[in-house]
Design a protein around this motif. Sequence first.
Motif, PDB file in Angstrom:
ATOM      1  N   PHE A 211      -0.134   6.811  -4.628  1.00 21.17           N
ATOM      2  CA  PHE A 211       0.327   5.508  -3.801  1.00 21.17           C
ATOM      3  C   PHE A 211       1.493   6.088  -3.054  1.00 21.17           C
ATOM      4  O   PHE A 211       1.497   5.248  -1.316  1.00 21.17           O
TER       5      PHE A 211
ATOM      6  N   ALA B 276      -0.760  10.222   2.193  1.00 18.90           N
ATOM      7  CA  ALA B 276      -0.148  10.511   3.569  1.00 18.90           C
ATOM      8  C   ALA B 276      -0.273  11.721   3.897  1.00 18.90           C
ATOM      9  O   ALA B 276      -0.361  12.792   4.904  1.00 18.90           O
TER      10      ALA B 276
ATOM     11  N   ASP C  55      -3.902  -5.014  18.185  1.00 16.33           N
ATOM     12  CA  ASP C  55      -4.254  -5.262  17.443  1.00 16.33           C
ATOM     13  C   ASP C  55      -2.004  -5.710  16.594  1.00 16.33           C
ATOM     14  O   ASP C  55      -1.329  -4.433  17.074  1.00 16.33           O
ATOM     15  N   ALA C  56      -2.489  -6.507  15.650  1.00 15.87           N
ATOM     16  CA  ALA C  56      -0.768  -6.593  14.757  1.00 15.87           C
ATOM     17  C   ALA C  56      -1.078  -5.863  13.931  1.00 15.87           C
ATOM     18  O   ALA C  56      -0.011  -5.261  13.747  1.00 15.87           O
ATOM     19  N   GLY C  57      -1.667  -5.489  13.556  1.00 16.45           N
ATOM     20  CA  GLY C  57      -2.330  -4.246  12.251  1.00 16.45           C
ATOM     21  C   GLY C  57      -0.607  -3.453  12.394  1.00 16.45           C
ATOM     22  O   GLY C  57      -0.114  -2.741  12.998  1.00 16.45           O
TER      23      GLY C  57
ATOM     24  N   GLY D  34       2.301  -1.084   9.575  1.00 17.94           N
ATOM     25  CA  GLY D  34       1.844  -0.586  10.952  1.00 17.94           C
ATOM     26  C   GLY D  34       2.725  -2.611  11.535  1.00 17.94           C
ATOM     27  O   GLY D  34       3.519  -2.489  12.486  1.00 17.94           O
ATOM     28  N   HIS D  35       2.369  -3.577  10.266  1.00 20.71           N
ATOM     29  CA  HIS D  35       2.148  -5.127  11.375  1.00 20.71           C
ATOM     30  C   HIS D  35       3.349  -5.503  11.189  1.00 20.71           C
ATOM     31  O   HIS D  35       4.754  -5.146   9.777  1.00 20.71           O
TER      32      HIS D  35
ATOM     33  N   GLY E 151      -0.985   1.254  -0.239  1.00 19.11           N
ATOM     34  CA  GLY E 151       0.323   2.037  -0.053  1.00 19.11           C
ATOM     35  C   GLY E 151      -0.061   3.059   0.296  1.00 19.11           C
ATOM     36  O   GLY E 151       0.380   3.441   1.663  1.00 19.11           O
TER      37      GLY E 151
ATOM     38  N   GLY F 147      -0.120   4.681   4.995  1.00 16.93           N
ATOM     39  CA  GLY F 147       0.632   6.036   4.484  1.00 16.93           C
ATOM     40  C   GLY F 147      -0.228   6.451   5.899  1.00 16.93           C
ATOM     41  O   GLY F 147      -0.312   7.159   7.464  1.00 16.93           O
ATOM     42  N   LEU F 148      -1.852   6.413   5.470  1.00 19.74           N
ATOM     43  CA  LEU F 148      -2.967   7.804   5.738  1.00 19.74           C
ATOM     44  C   LEU F 148      -3.233   6.777   7.657  1.00 19.74           C
ATOM     45  O   LEU F 148      -3.307   7.825   8.719  1.00 19.74           O
TER      46      LEU F 148
ATOM     47  N   HIS G 131      -1.320   4.594   9.879  1.00 18.97           N
ATOM     48  CA  HIS G 131      -0.669   4.230  10.061  1.00 18.97           C
ATOM     49  C   HIS G 131       0.524   5.976  10.883  1.00 18.97           C
ATOM     50  O   HIS G 131       1.081   5.901  11.995  1.00 18.97           O
TER      51      HIS G 131
ATOM     52  N   ILE H  70      -8.480   8.105   8.638  1.00 15.31           N
ATOM     53  CA  ILE H  70      -9.363   6.891   7.521  1.00 15.31           C
ATOM     54  C   ILE H  70      -9.307   7.297   6.228  1.00 15.31           C
ATOM     55  O   ILE H  70     -10.229   8.882   6.444  1.00 15.31           O
TER      56      ILE H  70
ATOM     57  N   LEU I 102      -5.089  -5.651   7.930  1.00 18.66           N
ATOM     58  CA  LEU I 102      -5.021  -5.496   8.989  1.00 18.66           C
ATOM     59  C   LEU I 102      -5.013  -4.047   9.165  1.00 18.66           C
ATOM     60  O   LEU I 102      -5.347  -3.858  10.376  1.00 18.66           O
ATOM     61  N   THR I 103      -4.847  -3.155   8.108  1.00 18.31           N
ATOM     62  CA  THR I 103      -4.729  -1.968   8.322  1.00 18.31           C
ATOM     63  C   THR I 103      -6.262  -1.482   8.590  1.00 18.31           C
ATOM     64  O   THR I 103      -6.711  -0.785   9.448  1.00 18.31           O
TER      65      THR I 103
ATOM     66  N   ARG J 119      -8.642  -2.738   9.611  1.00 17.05           N
ATOM     67  CA  ARG J 119      -8.906  -3.180  11.269  1.00 17.05           C
ATOM     68  C   ARG J 119      -8.323  -2.444  12.481  1.00 17.05           C
ATOM     69  O   ARG J 119      -8.454  -1.594  13.070  1.00 17.05           O
ATOM     70  N   THR J 120      -7.150  -1.611  12.265  1.00 17.98           N
ATOM     71  CA  THR J 120      -6.559  -1.196  13.296  1.00 17.98           C
ATOM     72  C   THR J 120      -7.018   0.178  13.144  1.00 17.98           C
ATOM     73  O   THR J 120      -7.346   0.637  13.677  1.00 17.98           O
ATOM     74  N   GLY J 121      -7.561   0.422  11.786  1.00 15.34           N
ATOM     75  CA  GLY J 121      -7.985   2.248  11.625  1.00 15.34           C
ATOM     76  C   GLY J 121      -9.516   2.537  12.402  1.00 15.34           C
ATOM     77  O   GLY J 121     -10.611   3.136  11.331  1.00 15.34           O
ATOM     78  N   GLY J 122     -10.378   0.807  12.721  1.00 15.90           N
ATOM     79  CA  GLY J 122     -11.599   0.471  12.202  1.00 15.90           C
ATOM     80  C   GLY J 122     -12.704   0.408  11.197  1.00 15.90           C
ATOM     81  O   GLY J 122     -13.781   0.855  11.629  1.00 15.90           O
TER      82      GLY J 122
END
Lengths: 465, 404
Positions: free
Chosen positions: A433, A437, A463-465, B46-47, B138, B142-143, B145, B150, B169-170, B172-175
């Motif tokens: 978790f 990243a 977008d808002a994401g 990010g959102h 979570g 991180g990946l 934003h 992805i 939403l995340t 969507r941001t990453g396709g």
Amino acid sequence: MAKAAGYDVAVIGAGVVGCAIARRFAIDGASVVILERGHDVLDGASKANSAILHTGFDAPPGSLELDCIRAGHAEYLEIRERLNLPLDRCGALVLAWTEEQTAALPALMDQARRNGIADIDPLTAGELRRLEPGLAASVQGGFRVADESLIDPWSAAHAYLYQAIAHGADLRCRAEVAGGRRLADHWQLDTTAGPCAAGLVVNAAGLWGDHVARLLTGESFFEIRPRKGQFIVYDKPAAALTRHILLPVPGKRTKGVVVCRTIYGNLLVGPTAEEQESRDEAGLVPETLETLRRTGRKILPGLAECEITAAYAGLRPASEEKSYRIRADLSEGLITVGGIRSTGLSAALGIATHVARLAGRQAARPVHWLRMPVLDQFGARDWRAPGNDGIVCHCELVTRREIEAALSAPAPAHSLAGLKRRTRVTMGRCQGFYCTAELARITKGRLSQPMSRPADRRGGNGDAG
Amino acid sequence: MQADVAIIGAGPAGLAAAAELARRGAGRIVVLEREAEPGGIPRHCGHSPYGMREFRRIMGGAAYAARLAAAANRAGAEIRCRTTVTAIRPGPELELSSPDGIARLSAGAVLLATGTRESSRVQRMIGGQKPGGILTTGALQGLVHLNHQIPFRRPVILGSELVSFSALLTCRTGGIRPVMMVEPGPHLRSRRLAALLPGLLGVKLRLNTGIAAIHGDGQVTGVTLERDGRGWHLDADGVLLTGEFRSEATLLAAAGIARDAGTTGPVIDAFGRIGMDGYFAAGNLLRPVETAGACWAEGRRAARAIAAHLSGRLPDAEQGVPLTVESNAIRYALPQMLMPEGPGRHDRIQIRFAHPSYGVLELVQDEAVLVSRHVSARPDQRIMLPLPERMGSDPVRLRFRART
Ligand SMILES: Cc1cc2nc3c(=O)[nH]c(=O)nc-3n(C[C@H](O)[C@H](O)[C@H](O)COP(=O)(O)OP(=O)(O)OC[C@H]3O[C@@H](n4cnc5c(N)ncnc54)[C@H](O)[C@@H]3O)c2cc1C
Ligand SMILES: Cc1cc2nc3c(=O)[nH]c(=O)nc-3n(C[C@H](O)[C@H](O)[C@H](O)COP(=O)(O)OP(=O)(O)OC[C@H]3O[C@@H](n4cnc5c(N)ncnc54)[C@H](O)[C@@H]3O)c2cc1C
């Protein structure tokens, strides 16, 4: 270090057994290649076990398995300090919970003594609970085997491999042996990474041992019958509940469910023993994990309050017989090391010596030692030391310097799984978790199985994401 | 090293407390954060929406995190990043690890604000193999934003909490185009999600459906879904586990401090004190999971209590009256120990229900009803009950009588 005509020895399979065999031959001065089909080493049977360095107290008397366990255990003790490998000599308690099991204790102790294990202490229920106050009150009796110990299953195998490499061995990953021919005095092996020639081939292909035997000679004298073992892992506070390895009186078929700490400071309950066809799929079954949880609580009631952080499963390369299936056919330049079922971690070094002896080789050169990173919970972990470059995995306290070291080790990590086994990243309670990243950033471009890839650029609004 | 107040965790709760304590002149305030940047969870969300309560405007997570950190700095608090607290001890004394190795810090008071995390695959008892491509929200955020990377393209999403919406939403941001969203329960767990469903980017949703097993070797290749005992296969290249938060209570567990099975966090009294002298707790560590704004407010409240503690103005812990929950319908109630009035007290009891419930909530002491309220509550709703004006020293019981 291939010679013009190829290698002296090709070891097929980089499990703990293959790594130990490669080490033995390389130290003995042979030119060695290790052929492994996975992206990284230790991805077969050796990826999941109970991490116990057995004494062989319950092995069949007079068996090759017993000899190899005894020799392997002794050699581990002899070399571990020079390789900086951990040992927790916590001892095991064999516990009887029923009349029938209690009745079986004397014979078991007798067998242990016949197997050459000196420190066997019979214990009453009261004595057991004084030794381990966390034990359930229903325990009836048992005995203690002082030398049963906990080790780090991956650091040990990696150390054998790295030491082989330090002695000139070559490791080829993603090199699956697909066939081979015996020519006048050597083997010509076909692998998915190209051809490879060697005078002697050692088949240490674990779960695929019979398959590889058939590829090479058209037949196999044994059949692998994969046997799955599932485990649950409790978070570190649970490790306070017992110091000893808690073993049941073995049943007719299996060693039964063990409760023990790990060298990393967790507590394990497992394994199960389930026959299956598949040699790759070690699937977790929630109902079985639930049963393990109940079994664990019956032994250590305090587990009811403890959190589970992980579960895993491994496959034992069992065969249709109980014994190890080791056979040398020197006129054909082939040694087969099959059916190393459930004691391979303890026996690996002993098996290696046995195999070298079968091949008629012995040690000749001074040995190169190297120091393995410390992963045991109470050792001098890197996060305590200056210059560690910061903690990346917060649950297991793995530092950036440790990760960098694993990515540039003699046999560097090629997959996240390989990195986990070398450092313990993401193996703790959050299972990635927090650190995914950061890990993806550090490993970018450095794993043959990457953790992530560039995001698609979506057309249109940001977008808002 | 020494500090007047050490704060563990630079998320909204920790940073709000740091700013407030510094403003009150409570001495040397040190915030210890294990990440390279302050901000906590919002840093990699990010959102929107963040910041309504704190700054009266809607902001993205990263901007919000930066603003909180700047406020704490400006007020005079010190933020030390890349510093992990590895143990808490009586004193209070902390063991720290940083790139320079380990160190100790003693403080007049310590605030734990270590937040929450989502449950892992095993904690949800999902069977099958362990390929790559199984992530929590979570980790995905991180990946996407922070790294613009992805881990999968066609995942299955498990869960329907508020955070699941954030996960969508995340994606969507990453396709990333999720194949399906599944919720094991009979209802969506978040009403906000329900309202937005029609527009949910064409993602199919299945209620009463769980993930029984995950398949794949190197990478996820599919999952076995299960509904009413019937299983079927669905192709997917990833699994996104959302929600089912639990407290990041590692430090508490290692120190043997009492925790509440309902909240997964520490047992606290109404001043946020935990079972070790000089230690306080605030934010999502107390209970998963409230909004950043709520955690921020709790951080400020804890700052007032800590300031009072440092000057000896907090009522003794012995004056506490335990609050016991007497209904299975209630998942948890907080604080677990009620206290007489004082600075920074939690003035209301926070309650969450396990299932949608309709009926009467009562605080009872010696059969006398102190507070009573009609409620119609969903699990994603926080119910606040005022503390009784006056109470004796006997335990206070929280009762719920369902009406149909
Ligand atoms: C649940 C469980 C618990 C256990 N607990 C313990 C314990 O506590 N103590 C203990 O001592 N032992 C324990 N064991 C046993 C121990 O783990 C095994 O005996 C040991 O790992 C076997 O190692 P191996 O090298 O023979 O096989 P493997 O690890 O399977 O190695 C074989 C390798 O060969 C490779 N390979 C296969 N085919 C090819 C090919 N065609 N070409 C190239 N490479 C190929 C595979 O990819 C694999 O890496 C346990 C085992 C299990 C499953
Ligand atoms: C995916 C996701 C989406 C969300 N979306 C929204 C939203 O849109 N709007 C909203 O209002 N809320 C949202 N939330 C909730 C909000 O982010 C949290 O409520 C808020 O961040 C909680 O603040 P906190 O300070 O309690 O904890 P956190 O923000 O979790 O901060 C805790 C900090 O403590 C640090 N820490 C932990 N242990 C240690 C240690 N031992 N040593 C040093 N440092 C430590 C951590 O690194 C972290 O930085 C979301 C949460 C998630 C997970």
